[in-house]
Design an enzyme around this catalytic site. Structure first.
Site, PDB file in Angstrom:
ATOM      1  N   GLU A   1     -36.512  -2.045 -57.970  1.00 10.01           N
ATOM      2  CA  GLU A   1     -35.976  -0.706 -57.699  1.00 10.01           C
ATOM      3  C   GLU A   1     -34.979  -0.747 -56.532  1.00 10.01           C
ATOM      4  OE1 GLU A   1     -35.841   1.944 -59.282  1.00 10.01           O
ATOM      5  OE2 GLU A   1     -35.484   3.522 -57.813  1.00 10.01           O
TER       6      GLU A   1
ATOM      7  N   TRP B   1     -19.486  12.793 -70.310  1.00 13.00           N
ATOM      8  CA  TRP B   1     -19.752  11.366 -70.101  1.00 13.00           C
ATOM      9  C   TRP B   1     -19.227  10.701 -71.357  1.00 13.00           C
ATOM     10  CZ3 TRP B   1     -22.769   7.294 -72.131  1.00 13.00           C
ATOM     11  CH2 TRP B   1     -22.962   6.217 -71.267  1.00 13.00           C
TER      12      TRP B   1
ATOM     13  N   ASN C   1     -22.497  17.435 -77.187  1.00 15.05           N
ATOM     14  CA  ASN C   1     -23.134  16.348 -76.443  1.00 15.05           C
ATOM     15  C   ASN C   1     -23.890  15.515 -77.470  1.00 15.05           C
ATOM     16  OD1 ASN C   1     -24.588  14.737 -74.714  1.00 15.05           O
ATOM     17  ND2 ASN C   1     -25.884  16.376 -73.916  1.00 15.05           N
ATOM     18  N   GLY C   2     -23.649  14.188 -77.486  1.00 17.60           N
ATOM     19  CA  GLY C   2     -24.327  13.334 -78.474  1.00 17.60           C
ATOM     20  C   GLY C   2     -23.307  12.482 -79.208  1.00 17.60           C
TER      21      GLY C   2
ATOM     22  N   LYS D   1     -27.051  11.132 -65.138  1.00 14.94           N
ATOM     23  CA  LYS D   1     -28.417  11.392 -64.714  1.00 14.94           C
ATOM     24  C   LYS D   1     -29.404  11.296 -65.870  1.00 14.94           C
ATOM     25  CE  LYS D   1     -31.493  12.668 -61.736  1.00 14.94           C
ATOM     26  NZ  LYS D   1     -31.932  11.522 -60.928  1.00 14.94           N
TER      27      LYS D   1
ATOM     28  N   LYS E   1     -31.132   0.450 -56.972  1.00 10.37           N
ATOM     29  CA  LYS E   1     -30.505   1.496 -56.160  1.00 10.37           C
ATOM     30  C   LYS E   1     -29.177   1.006 -55.602  1.00 10.37           C
ATOM     31  CE  LYS E   1     -32.095   4.388 -57.117  1.00 10.37           C
ATOM     32  NZ  LYS E   1     -33.086   4.482 -58.101  1.00 10.37           N
TER      33      LYS E   1
ATOM     34  N   CYS F   1     -23.564  14.544 -70.423  1.00  6.63           N
ATOM     35  CA  CYS F   1     -22.655  15.644 -70.719  1.00  6.63           C
ATOM     36  C   CYS F   1     -23.350  16.954 -70.367  1.00  6.63           C
ATOM     37  CB  CYS F   1     -22.209  15.719 -72.163  1.00  6.63           C
ATOM     38  SG  CYS F   1     -21.244  14.309 -72.687  1.00  6.63           S
TER      39      CYS F   1
ATOM     40  N   HIS G   1     -37.550 -20.833 -59.144  1.00  5.39           N
ATOM     41  CA  HIS G   1     -37.148 -21.245 -60.497  1.00  5.39           C
ATOM     42  C   HIS G   1     -35.730 -20.801 -60.844  1.00  5.39           C
ATOM     43  CE1 HIS G   1     -41.162 -22.668 -61.132  1.00  5.39           C
ATOM     44  NE2 HIS G   1     -41.669 -21.482 -60.849  1.00  5.39           N
TER      45      HIS G   1
ATOM     46  N   ARG H   1     -24.521  15.205 -64.913  1.00  6.43           N
ATOM     47  CA  ARG H   1     -24.736  14.710 -66.277  1.00  6.43           C
ATOM     48  C   ARG H   1     -23.544  13.911 -66.811  1.00  6.43           C
ATOM     49  NH1 ARG H   1     -29.028  17.476 -68.769  1.00  6.43           N
ATOM     50  NH2 ARG H   1     -28.274  16.804 -70.791  1.00  6.43           N
TER      51      ARG H   1
ATOM     52  N   GLU I   1     -26.540   0.630 -58.379  1.00  5.27           N
ATOM     53  CA  GLU I   1     -26.111   1.907 -58.942  1.00  5.27           C
ATOM     54  C   GLU I   1     -25.076   2.606 -58.073  1.00  5.27           C
ATOM     55  OE1 GLU I   1     -29.634   4.157 -61.346  1.00  5.27           O
ATOM     56  OE2 GLU I   1     -30.024   3.804 -59.222  1.00  5.27           O
TER      57      GLU I   1
HETATM   58  C1  G6P Z   1     -30.470   7.195 -66.179  1.00  5.58           C
HETATM   59  C2  G6P Z   1     -30.477   7.505 -64.701  1.00  5.58           C
HETATM   60  C3  G6P Z   1     -31.593   6.714 -64.006  1.00  5.58           C
HETATM   61  C4  G6P Z   1     -32.922   7.010 -64.684  1.00  5.58           C
HETATM   62  C5  G6P Z   1     -32.874   6.696 -66.172  1.00  5.58           C
HETATM   63  C6  G6P Z   1     -34.132   7.166 -66.894  1.00  5.58           C
HETATM   64  O1  G6P Z   1     -30.017   5.900 -66.381  1.00  5.58           O
HETATM   65  O2  G6P Z   1     -29.231   7.192 -64.120  1.00  5.58           O
HETATM   66  O3  G6P Z   1     -31.663   7.123 -62.655  1.00  5.58           O
HETATM   67  O4  G6P Z   1     -33.927   6.247 -64.068  1.00  5.58           O
HETATM   68  O5  G6P Z   1     -31.771   7.369 -66.773  1.00  5.58           O
HETATM   69  O6  G6P Z   1     -34.188   8.566 -66.799  1.00  5.58           O
HETATM   70  P1  G6P Z   1     -35.477   9.443 -66.985  1.00  5.58           P
HETATM   71  O7  G6P Z   1     -34.987  10.851 -66.848  1.00  5.58           O
HETATM   72  O8  G6P Z   1     -36.018   9.157 -68.358  1.00  5.58           O
HETATM   73  O9  G6P Z   1     -36.463   9.079 -65.931  1.00  5.58           O
END
Ligand code: G6P
Length: 608
Positions: A481, A74, A100-101, A603, A485, A2, A504, A27, A488
């Site tokens: 990772e 969000w 926000n929260g 984010k 990616k 948010c 396995h 956000r 996501e």
């Molecule tokens: C969210 C983002 C990810 C990020 C994660 C941890 O899920 O979409 O891209 O890796 O948070 O965020 P941070 O700011 O703690 O690295």
């Protein structure tokens, strides 16, 4: 999670709020709204979906006022409809609230407010707060907000305005961040200083439990009992232009391409390329402190957790200290064995991920000293830690993390070397290590030069339903990772797996339709990885191999080969992930996905 922007001054607020929200849309983008105050009345405009919907809605309609609040959401409570979008108002329309929260006891409070005759128009927990302020209001907005926060439990960043006290915004924080921006004859509030970048770099971060009264002339801060508090202003060094796209089609692509510069920035100042000397000046990393540590605990979420997994290889390999890695969300709910002999390192791009913050607080409670690896200066994790080693990646706006990941790896490498030095196992960096770091930004540029080949792979395989990513040693987290990616931003099912574990289970998925990325650089694991590659091929899987040298064996077994520059095995993951980032990007573009704002994600996740 948010985005909040507030303005009080002499300019028209609505255009400023929209400009700030554009910078915060990363956000959350389930709905957006603004409220402005003019002649004793609020104009509230809200839209479900992206900010562009709200902008279209504001066209040609008047949204007057020099005080205003704006939000991108969000969703956590209720569907992201217009009715559930912020700002929310009380029964009289004289109080507007953005939050926000999550308020945990909102259902109970709502029942009691309904019984007292309040009328609700949304399903949100936030609206409860507007009614709490209404019930407590006796002419002083700050006092009413203080009473209202006392009635609700949970996490909040709140901004509140009242037509009874024009020209004033009250902000409150417990958990998610709130920053005040100091202007000349005008003031701002926001959930991230990035929102304020074009207007001011002088900001004050509210601490947990703080309440602020903001007007055009400045601000005052107090605690829950109304006692005045002093907070030190920070000057944010980021340039506003760093948060622009600069001709790139998406922020993600720009940020992938910024990695050579970001790596150079991150390394600069932390090492001497002439002598290999490390200058991570922190009392926490001094030999006498490090001598007291018998282990390291790495805590993080998401992509930062993948950095932590690689950090384990680096710290164990270089400094010979045992390392445990955990997710913030898991650590906080188990009974971990942590004490003053454990060095806890929190890794976070945003420095505000709620689960990581809570896990670090747990470790602190158990007596463990905290070191933060963060990208956002002044963020909550930076402020709670005993020492901070910053990544200087610059603002990361695209939701999928890229340059934050590679710069975290660079910092973890330096930390591993520093711990090694403080444990008396070596002095600074060896000449070989120094040379590898000196070449790293250039090597990252060369890794980016695989883009046309990667784009071609994206063209061939963007229709696939599933993907598998395999790697061994520090390339297992790189495989995770790569899969993350792709998931996501392209919404394709992808799994990362340790190559040796494929037999396995995941091997059952392999057939002629399954593209498998195999990370096989020339390191100690090469031969074993090639055996796994052959296992993929003998089941007709499509093998795309990322390697570092001309290699006849690999060429023979692979369908496609991507060659990267070679660096030391410890630094190689920084290069290996680059084509995987580019692949996810180009697949997402081909599939017409919203690269920078993928569905359901945000984010920085400031809720549990
Ligand atoms: C969210 C983002 C990810 C990020 C994660 C941890 O899920 O979409 O891209 O890796 O948070 O965020 P941070 O700011 O703690 O690295």
């Amino acid at each position: 999670m948010c985005g909040i922007v507030g303005y009080v001054g002499s300019k028209e607020a609505a255009p400023l709020l929209i400009e700030g929200l554009k910078r915060l849309e990363y956000r959350g983008y389930d709905s957006a709204g603004v409220a402005t105050l003019s002649n004793g009345a609020f104009t509230v405009r809200r839209s479900p979906g992206k900010l562009s919907n709200l902008i279209a809605r504001l066209e040609g309609v008047s949204t007057p006022g020099t005080t205003g609040l704006g939000h991108t959401l969000w969703a956590t409570h209720g569907r992201p409809t217009e009715g559930n979008a912020h700002p929310h108002t009380d029964c009289t329309g004289r109080i507007v609230v953005i939050h926000n929260g999550i308020f945990e006891n909102f259902a109970e409070r709502k029942a009691s407010l309904l019984a007292a005759g309040h009328r609700f128009t949304s399903e949100t927990d936030t609206e409860v707060f507007a009614h709490e302020v209404e019930a407590a209001f006796e002419g002083d907005l700050l006092a009413a907000v203080r009473t209202a926060v006392g009635r609700l439990s949970g996490a909040y960043a709140l901004v509140v305005s009242s037509s009874e006290e024009p020209g004033v915004i009250v902000a409150a924080r417990s958990g998610p961040p709130i920053v005040l921006g100091i202007g000349s004859g005008e003031s701002y509030v926001a959930s991230d200083p990035v929102a304020l970048a074009p207007w001011t770099r002088d900001v004050v971060f509210l601490e947990d439990g703080d309440l602020a009264r903001v007007d055009a002339a400045g601000f005052s801060i107090c605690d829950a009992d109304g006692r005045p508090l002093k907070r030190v202003p920070h000057r944010i060094l980021w340039d506003a232009v760093a948060a622009e796209k600069w001709g790139y089609r998406h922020f993600m692509l720009k940020q992938i391409h910024e990695q050579p510069t970001a790596l150079a920035e991150t390394l600069g100042g932390k090492i001497s390329l002439a002598t290999g000397e490390l200058s991570l000046e922190s009392e926490l990393l001094a030999p006498e402190r490090v001598a007291a540590f018998d282990r390291v605990l790495l805590l993080a979420c998401g992509t930062s957790w993948h950095s932590a997994l690689i950090g384990k290889f680096l710290i164990e390999g270089m400094a010979r200290l045992p390392v445990e890695v955990d997710y913030g969300s898991e650590f906080r709910y188990r009974r971990p064995v942590v004490d003053a002999a454990t060095l806890t390192i929190g890794i976070s791009q945003s420095g505000e991920t709620a689960d990581t913050v809570a896990a670090l607080s747990e470790a602190r409670r158990a007596g463990s000293p905290l070191l933060a690896v963060v990208n956002v200066a002044g963020s909550q994790i930076a402020r709670m830690a005993d020492a901070v080693v910053a990544t200087h990646a610059g603002p990361e706006i695209g939701v999928a993390s890229t340059k934050a990941f590679t710069t975290q790896l660079a910092v973890l490498y330096l930390l591993a070397a520093k711990l090694r030095e403080s444990r008396g196992l070596g002095k600074g960096l060896t000449p070989g290590e120094t040379a590898a770091l000196a070449h790293l930004p250039k090597a990252a540029s060369r890794a980016l030069a695989t883009e046309p080949r990667v784009e071609d792979l994206a063209r061939q395989f963007h229709g696939a339903r599933d993907f598998l990513f395999l790697g061994r040693g520090p390339h297992y987290p790189v495989a995770l990772e790569g899969a993350l990616k792709l998931k996501e931003i392209s919404y394709i099912h992808a799994e990362g797996y340790p190559a040796g574990e494929m037999k396995h289970g995941p091997i059952a998925l392999v057939d002629e339709n399954l593209p498998v990325f195999v990370l096989a650089p020339h390191d100690n694991w090469r031969e074993k990885t090639i055996s796994n590659l052959r296992e993929v091929k003998s089941r007709d899987g499509i093998a795309i191999v990322v390697t570092t040298r001309e290699d006849a064996e690999i060429a023979d077994a692979a369908d496609e080969v991507l060659r990267l520059p070679e660096t030391s095995p410890e630094l190689q993951p920084i290069l290996s992930v680059i084509p995987l980032q580019l692949f996810a990007y180009h697949v997402a573009v081909r599939r017409g996905c919203d690269v920078d704002q993928p569905r359901n994600l945000a984010k920085s996740v400031t809720v549990e």
